[in-house]
Scaffold this active site. Structure first.
Site, PDB file in Angstrom:
ATOM      1  N   CYS A  78      -0.504   6.966  -3.947  1.00 44.54           N
ATOM      2  CA  CYS A  78       0.313   6.297  -2.932  1.00 44.54           C
ATOM      3  C   CYS A  78       1.725   5.980  -3.408  1.00 44.54           C
ATOM      4  O   CYS A  78       2.688   6.196  -2.681  1.00 44.54           O
ATOM      5  CB  CYS A  78      -0.380   5.033  -2.425  1.00 44.54           C
ATOM      6  SG  CYS A  78      -0.654   3.740  -3.654  1.00 44.54           S
ATOM      7  N   HIS A 129      -2.288  -0.983  -2.676  1.00 46.83           N
ATOM      8  CA  HIS A 129      -1.947   0.275  -2.007  1.00 46.83           C
ATOM      9  C   HIS A 129      -0.609   0.091  -1.315  1.00 46.83           C
ATOM     10  O   HIS A 129      -0.284  -1.015  -0.871  1.00 46.83           O
ATOM     11  CB  HIS A 129      -3.048   0.621  -0.998  1.00 46.83           C
ATOM     12  CG  HIS A 129      -2.891   1.964  -0.371  1.00 46.83           C
ATOM     13  ND1 HIS A 129      -3.090   3.137  -1.066  1.00 46.83           N
ATOM     14  CD2 HIS A 129      -2.545   2.323   0.882  1.00 46.83           C
ATOM     15  CE1 HIS A 129      -2.883   4.162  -0.254  1.00 46.83           C
ATOM     16  NE2 HIS A 129      -2.553   3.697   0.937  1.00 46.83           N
ATOM     17  N   HIS A 141       0.982   7.394   4.242  1.00 46.95           N
ATOM     18  CA  HIS A 141       0.569   7.044   2.886  1.00 46.95           C
ATOM     19  C   HIS A 141      -0.361   8.115   2.343  1.00 46.95           C
ATOM     20  O   HIS A 141      -0.794   9.010   3.068  1.00 46.95           O
ATOM     21  CB  HIS A 141      -0.135   5.676   2.889  1.00 46.95           C
ATOM     22  CG  HIS A 141      -1.381   5.645   3.718  1.00 46.95           C
ATOM     23  ND1 HIS A 141      -2.625   5.407   3.182  1.00 46.95           N
ATOM     24  CD2 HIS A 141      -1.601   5.814   5.047  1.00 46.95           C
ATOM     25  CE1 HIS A 141      -3.536   5.421   4.136  1.00 46.95           C
ATOM     26  NE2 HIS A 141      -2.931   5.668   5.290  1.00 46.95           N
TER      27      HIS A 141
END
Length: 171
Positions: A78, A129, A141
């Site tokens: 990510c 994240h 993402h």
């Protein structure tokens, strides 16, 4: 040009390959249910007309599998995806890890979120994240289960894991 790569692209790829830090502080075991994911990006109609834009970044990386520490089309995590996105759109190199990214810019509310803001999630006790907000309650993402995708903030999983949104200024 080298086999379709500009010298900038080649240098950029080379720099990513040199980096050995893991980007997201998540692991393959933290696969999240993502039932309400968006199959095709429905980017906000007021998206700035930047060249390239995050739409271009998404189109180029869509479906790339997730790999912790990955920085290439063979696998990306990510924070590397965010770093590549910002480098492509804003010609700015952001830090490589989610832990460093969350220290950047200013926190803004969900209601103030704008195209290009960073969206952060707490996906576990020490797992984090990050994605890029693209408007209309959506963010792109590198998902641990589906690779590079567009998801909705109101998806039950992401809604529960939501942590904060940060705006990076380029003054």
């Amino acid at each position: 040009m080298l086999n379709g790569f500009s010298s900038f692209s080649f240098l950029f790829l080379f720099l990513f390959l040199l980096q050995s830090l893991a980007g997201c502080s998540s692991s393959q075991q933290s696969v999240a249910p993502q039932a309400a994911e968006v199959g095709v990006a429905s980017f906000h109609p007021n998206t700035p007309k930047l060249q390239p834009s995050f739409v271009n970044v998404y189109d180029e990386w869509k479906g790339t599998p997730y790999r912790l520490g990955g920085t290439t089309k063979r696998g990306i995590d990510c924070s590397a995806f965010v770093q590549i996105g910002y480098s492509s759109v804003y010609q700015t190199m952001l830090p490589r890890t989610t832990g460093e990214l969350v220290k950047m810019g200013q926190m803004v509310s969900k209601k103030q979120a704008q195209y290009g803001d960073l969206v952060f999630f707490k996906t576990g006790y020490r797992l984090r994240h990050v994605g890029i907000y693209i408007g209309n309650d959506e963010f792109m993402h590198a998902s641990t289960s589906k690779g590079v995708i567009v998801s909705r903030l109101d998806n039950p999983y992401w809604k529960q894991a939501f942590w904060q949104i940060r705006r990076i200024s380029f003054n």
